[in-house]
Design a protein around this motif. Structure first.
Motif, PDB file in Angstrom:
ATOM      1  N   VAL A  72       0.726  -1.174   0.311  1.00 53.38           N
ATOM      2  CA  VAL A  72       0.100   0.012   0.083  1.00 53.38           C
ATOM      3  C   VAL A  72       0.932   1.259   0.034  1.00 53.38           C
ATOM      4  O   VAL A  72       2.008   1.373   0.807  1.00 53.38           O
ATOM      5  N   PRO A  73       0.892   2.042  -0.961  1.00 60.27           N
ATOM      6  CA  PRO A  73       1.670   3.329  -0.971  1.00 60.27           C
ATOM      7  C   PRO A  73       1.489   3.955   0.127  1.00 60.27           C
ATOM      8  O   PRO A  73       0.213   4.072   0.824  1.00 60.27           O
ATOM      9  N   GLU A  74       2.619   4.651   0.412  1.00 59.91           N
ATOM     10  CA  GLU A  74       2.455   6.005   1.582  1.00 59.91           C
ATOM     11  C   GLU A  74       1.880   7.278   1.123  1.00 59.91           C
ATOM     12  O   GLU A  74       2.219   7.393  -0.206  1.00 59.91           O
ATOM     13  N   GLY A  75       1.499   7.745   1.756  1.00 55.33           N
ATOM     14  CA  GLY A  75       1.006   9.399   1.444  1.00 55.33           C
ATOM     15  C   GLY A  75      -0.424   9.251   0.840  1.00 55.33           C
ATOM     16  O   GLY A  75      -1.007   8.155   0.826  1.00 55.33           O
ATOM     17  N   PRO A  76      -0.899  10.493   0.313  1.00 53.54           N
ATOM     18  CA  PRO A  76      -2.359  10.370  -0.296  1.00 53.54           C
ATOM     19  C   PRO A  76      -2.370   9.490  -1.499  1.00 53.54           C
ATOM     20  O   PRO A  76      -1.478   9.446  -2.410  1.00 53.54           O
ATOM     21  N   VAL A  77      -3.397   8.810  -1.379  1.00 53.00           N
ATOM     22  CA  VAL A  77      -3.989   7.629  -2.492  1.00 53.00           C
ATOM     23  C   VAL A  77      -5.233   7.910  -2.917  1.00 53.00           C
ATOM     24  O   VAL A  77      -6.126   8.016  -2.002  1.00 53.00           O
ATOM     25  N   LEU A 129     -19.489  -6.844  -3.934  1.00 50.33           N
ATOM     26  CA  LEU A 129     -18.259  -6.954  -2.874  1.00 50.33           C
ATOM     27  C   LEU A 129     -17.465  -5.851  -2.944  1.00 50.33           C
ATOM     28  O   LEU A 129     -16.320  -5.908  -1.889  1.00 50.33           O
ATOM     29  N   ASP A 130     -17.434  -4.913  -3.858  1.00 49.48           N
ATOM     30  CA  ASP A 130     -16.195  -3.786  -3.841  1.00 49.48           C
ATOM     31  C   ASP A 130     -16.048  -3.294  -2.538  1.00 49.48           C
ATOM     32  O   ASP A 130     -14.902  -2.966  -1.946  1.00 49.48           O
ATOM     33  N   ILE A 131     -16.979  -2.846  -1.868  1.00 54.51           N
ATOM     34  CA  ILE A 131     -16.949  -2.077  -0.627  1.00 54.51           C
ATOM     35  C   ILE A 131     -16.199  -3.191   0.587  1.00 54.51           C
ATOM     36  O   ILE A 131     -15.171  -2.749   1.225  1.00 54.51           O
ATOM     37  N   LEU A 132     -16.810  -4.334   0.725  1.00 52.90           N
ATOM     38  CA  LEU A 132     -16.036  -5.027   1.419  1.00 52.90           C
ATOM     39  C   LEU A 132     -14.568  -5.525   1.178  1.00 52.90           C
ATOM     40  O   LEU A 132     -13.698  -5.674   2.117  1.00 52.90           O
ATOM     41  N   VAL A 133     -14.316  -5.582   0.063  1.00 51.98           N
ATOM     42  CA  VAL A 133     -13.019  -5.957  -0.342  1.00 51.98           C
ATOM     43  C   VAL A 133     -12.115  -4.716  -0.100  1.00 51.98           C
ATOM     44  O   VAL A 133     -11.033  -5.044   0.588  1.00 51.98           O
ATOM     45  N   LEU A 134     -12.389  -3.481  -0.352  1.00 52.32           N
ATOM     46  CA  LEU A 134     -11.833  -2.383   0.038  1.00 52.32           C
ATOM     47  C   LEU A 134     -11.154  -2.296   1.517  1.00 52.32           C
ATOM     48  O   LEU A 134     -10.323  -2.108   2.022  1.00 52.32           O
ATOM     49  N   LEU A 135     -12.540  -2.715   2.467  1.00 53.86           N
ATOM     50  CA  LEU A 135     -12.420  -2.715   3.704  1.00 53.86           C
ATOM     51  C   LEU A 135     -11.488  -3.666   4.445  1.00 53.86           C
ATOM     52  O   LEU A 135     -10.584  -3.349   5.331  1.00 53.86           O
ATOM     53  N   VAL A 136     -11.188  -4.690   3.626  1.00 55.86           N
ATOM     54  CA  VAL A 136     -10.341  -5.789   4.051  1.00 55.86           C
ATOM     55  C   VAL A 136      -9.151  -5.571   3.598  1.00 55.86           C
ATOM     56  O   VAL A 136      -7.991  -5.784   4.269  1.00 55.86           O
ATOM     57  N   ALA A 137      -8.845  -5.236   2.125  1.00 58.01           N
ATOM     58  CA  ALA A 137      -7.575  -5.062   1.602  1.00 58.01           C
ATOM     59  C   ALA A 137      -6.659  -3.961   1.719  1.00 58.01           C
ATOM     60  O   ALA A 137      -5.577  -3.951   1.767  1.00 58.01           O
ATOM     61  N   ILE A 138      -7.394  -2.956   2.221  1.00 57.94           N
ATOM     62  CA  ILE A 138      -6.533  -1.552   2.357  1.00 57.94           C
ATOM     63  C   ILE A 138      -6.206  -1.366   4.114  1.00 57.94           C
ATOM     64  O   ILE A 138      -7.421  -1.327   4.951  1.00 57.94           O
ATOM     65  N   PRO A 139      -5.174  -1.852   4.588  1.00 56.52           N
ATOM     66  CA  PRO A 139      -4.990  -1.561   6.063  1.00 56.52           C
ATOM     67  C   PRO A 139      -5.019  -0.186   6.575  1.00 56.52           C
ATOM     68  O   PRO A 139      -5.458   0.200   7.573  1.00 56.52           O
ATOM     69  N   ALA A 140      -4.501   0.989   5.738  1.00 57.39           N
ATOM     70  CA  ALA A 140      -4.525   2.306   6.155  1.00 57.39           C
ATOM     71  C   ALA A 140      -5.876   2.849   6.170  1.00 57.39           C
ATOM     72  O   ALA A 140      -6.916   2.613   5.734  1.00 57.39           O
ATOM     73  N   PRO A 141      -6.092   3.773   7.215  1.00 58.05           N
ATOM     74  CA  PRO A 141      -7.261   4.392   7.252  1.00 58.05           C
ATOM     75  C   PRO A 141      -7.679   5.032   5.826  1.00 58.05           C
ATOM     76  O   PRO A 141      -6.890   5.804   5.261  1.00 58.05           O
ATOM     77  N   PHE A 142      -9.134   5.099   5.613  1.00 58.46           N
ATOM     78  CA  PHE A 142      -9.377   5.619   4.266  1.00 58.46           C
ATOM     79  C   PHE A 142     -10.922   6.155   4.580  1.00 58.46           C
ATOM     80  O   PHE A 142     -11.641   5.706   5.304  1.00 58.46           O
TER      81      PHE A 142
END
Length: 124
Positions: free
Chosen positions: A74-79, A89-102
């Motif tokens: 996961v890149p650092e900084g704004p993404v 399942l897009d929302i569920l996948v994003l919640l699981v796959a992206i560890p950084a707060p978003f």
């Protein structure tokens, strides 16, 4: 000449899996909804939203048999991540796959929906 509709082109196995996924999500949401909304009402914040949304996503994906595999860092900084909604399942996948707060961006008309609107308003 025969005419086919989109419903006849979707294999039965896909339709059955979709029905199972909807059932599982309704089950998980029915268990988590009241405590999550109470918590969001008392502590309206993105952190509170994440505290409830990530376990919901993990449980829903696990119970439907869906697996999420993230490749790369996961890149650092704004993404900006963009989900094209090719699957439900897009929302569920994003919640699981992206560890950084978003944060999620949603169109304004979604805030008028009874359940979704309450979550969107409480999680800002």
């Amino acid at each position: 000449m025969t005419t086919t509709t989109a419903a006849t082109q979707v294999p039965l196995s896909d339709r059955l899996w979709f029905g199972w996924a909807v059932f599982v999500n309704l089950l998980v949401v029915s268990v988590l909804w009241i405590p999550a909304m109470l918590d969001l009402t008392l502590n309206p914040s993105v952190r509170t939203f994440r505290r409830w949304a990530r376990p919901w996503a993990r449980a829903s994906l696990a119970l439907t048999g869906a697996r999420v595999e993230r490749t790369g860092d996961v890149p650092e900084g704004p993404v900006v991540y963009v989900a094209n909604h090719q699957a439900m399942l897009d929302i569920l996948v994003l919640l699981v796959a992206i560890p950084a707060p978003f944060l999620f961006v949603a169109r304004a008309s979604l805030s008028r929906l009874p359940l979704i609107g309450a979550v969107l308003r409480a999680s800002v």
